[in-house]
Design a protein around this motif. Structure first.
Motif, PDB file in Angstrom:
ATOM      1  N   GLY A  80      23.083  50.293  38.946  1.00  0.00           N
ATOM      2  CA  GLY A  80      23.662  49.308  38.599  1.00  0.00           C
ATOM      3  C   GLY A  80      24.586  48.957  38.411  1.00  0.00           C
ATOM      4  N   ALA A  81      25.846  49.840  38.225  1.00  0.00           N
ATOM      5  CA  ALA A  81      26.636  49.838  38.584  1.00  0.00           C
ATOM      6  C   ALA A  81      27.964  49.184  39.771  1.00  0.00           C
ATOM      7  N   LEU A  82      27.069  49.446  41.276  1.00  0.00           N
ATOM      8  CA  LEU A  82      27.246  49.284  42.177  1.00  0.00           C
ATOM      9  C   LEU A  82      27.358  48.492  41.846  1.00  0.00           C
ATOM     10  N   ALA A  83      26.178  47.834  41.770  1.00  0.00           N
ATOM     11  CA  ALA A  83      25.413  46.717  42.289  1.00  0.00           C
ATOM     12  C   ALA A  83      26.866  45.494  41.575  1.00  0.00           C
ATOM     13  N   LEU A  84      26.538  45.406  40.452  1.00  0.00           N
ATOM     14  CA  LEU A  84      27.830  45.123  39.743  1.00  0.00           C
ATOM     15  C   LEU A  84      28.901  44.529  40.285  1.00  0.00           C
ATOM     16  N   LEU A  85      29.907  45.960  40.300  1.00  0.00           N
ATOM     17  CA  LEU A  85      30.966  45.877  40.871  1.00  0.00           C
ATOM     18  C   LEU A  85      30.778  45.355  42.794  1.00  0.00           C
ATOM     19  N   LEU A  86      30.260  45.646  43.377  1.00  0.00           N
ATOM     20  CA  LEU A  86      30.277  44.582  44.681  1.00  0.00           C
ATOM     21  C   LEU A  86      29.715  43.400  44.503  1.00  0.00           C
ATOM     22  N   GLY A  87      28.957  43.093  44.007  1.00  0.00           N
ATOM     23  CA  GLY A  87      28.897  42.290  43.611  1.00  0.00           C
ATOM     24  C   GLY A  87      29.638  40.823  43.283  1.00  0.00           C
ATOM     25  N   MET A  88      31.231  41.654  42.831  1.00  0.00           N
ATOM     26  CA  MET A  88      32.329  40.597  42.448  1.00  0.00           C
ATOM     27  C   MET A  88      32.712  41.084  43.446  1.00  0.00           C
ATOM     28  N   GLU A  89      32.801  41.455  44.640  1.00  0.00           N
ATOM     29  CA  GLU A  89      33.563  40.695  45.781  1.00  0.00           C
ATOM     30  C   GLU A  89      33.169  39.810  46.523  1.00  0.00           C
ATOM     31  N   GLU A  90      33.712  38.911  46.969  1.00  0.00           N
ATOM     32  CA  GLU A  90      33.319  37.327  47.279  1.00  0.00           C
ATOM     33  C   GLU A  90      32.723  37.177  48.363  1.00  0.00           C
TER      34      GLU A  90
END
Length: 217
Positions: free
Chosen positions: A31-41
């Motif tokens: 979940g943390a990886l998905a959240l952090l990568l999802g913040m990349e435009e």
């Protein structure tokens, strides 16, 4: 003066985001990886799977550009999944992201067709940059691990010796291993003896531990 369409060129449409699949068995980490990568435009996590045997079907369904795979997963290892993806989804680039930076794992990942290999203790910015680089056709490998893999040399064990060592874990007897691998007990003993000698171990337990520490299994 009359303006022509050339005076106002149409804006360039934005590029579609990079599509990413995550394979990680720890829910919080996934979940943390998905959240952090999802913040990349320029990135979008299109699928998350908790087990290795779900990777190939998820890739074929969601068609990610990059599959970000852990190694030690239930059902199938990330390394085995990477090899299967090379055959069934060659357009998907594979990036291994693991806690265990073992030289043998790196060699096996490259043999399986992975485009990159990183350990999990790096910053997310480094991971995002690695994803972009593998999609640009580069190969991305943690430099310290690459040096360690070169100094460690190749895996001295044959594939059958690896099979026998793996099957001998958790207190399995020679008879158990023979039945599991459809071999004679004398053949199992010969493979175990050879593996013990090649790993400079005193017994099969030490040989198994050494092989795991090196990432040969």
């Amino acid at each position: 003066m009359t303006e022509t369409p050339a005076d106002h060129p149409a804006p360039t449409p934005p590029c579609p985001p990079l599509r990413i699949l995550l394979a990680e068995d720890q829910g919080m980490m996934r979940g943390a990886l998905a959240l952090l990568l999802g913040m990349e435009e320029d990135m979008e996590v299109v699928a998350q799977v908790p087990a290795g045997d779900a990777i190939v079907d998820a890739v074929l369904t969601h068609r990610p550009d990059v599959a970000l795979l852990d190694i030690e997963l239930p059902g199938m290892s990330g390394l085995d999944a990477a090899a299967e993806l090379r055959a069934r989804a060659p357009g998907c680039r594979v990036l291994i992201l693991t806690t265990f930076g073992r030289p043998g794992y790196l060699r096996r990942a490259m043999e399986a067709g992975a485009a990159g290999f990183l350990v999990k203790d790096g910053p997310v910015e480094e991971l995002a940059a690695a994803i972009r680089r593998v999609l640009a056709g580069e190969r991305v490998v943690d430099p310290a691990l690459a040096a360690a893999a070169l100094s460690a040399g190749p895996n001295p064990l044959t594939s059958r010796e690896c099979d026998v060592l793996s099957a001998s874990a958790d207190g399995a007897t020679v008879a158990d291993v023979a039945a599991k691998l459809h071999l004679s007990e004398s053949t199992v003993r010969n493979y175990l003896s050879s593996a013990i000698g090649k790993t400079a171990a005193r017994n099969r337990t030490e040989a198994l531990r050494t092989a795991r520490q090196q990432g040969w299994l």
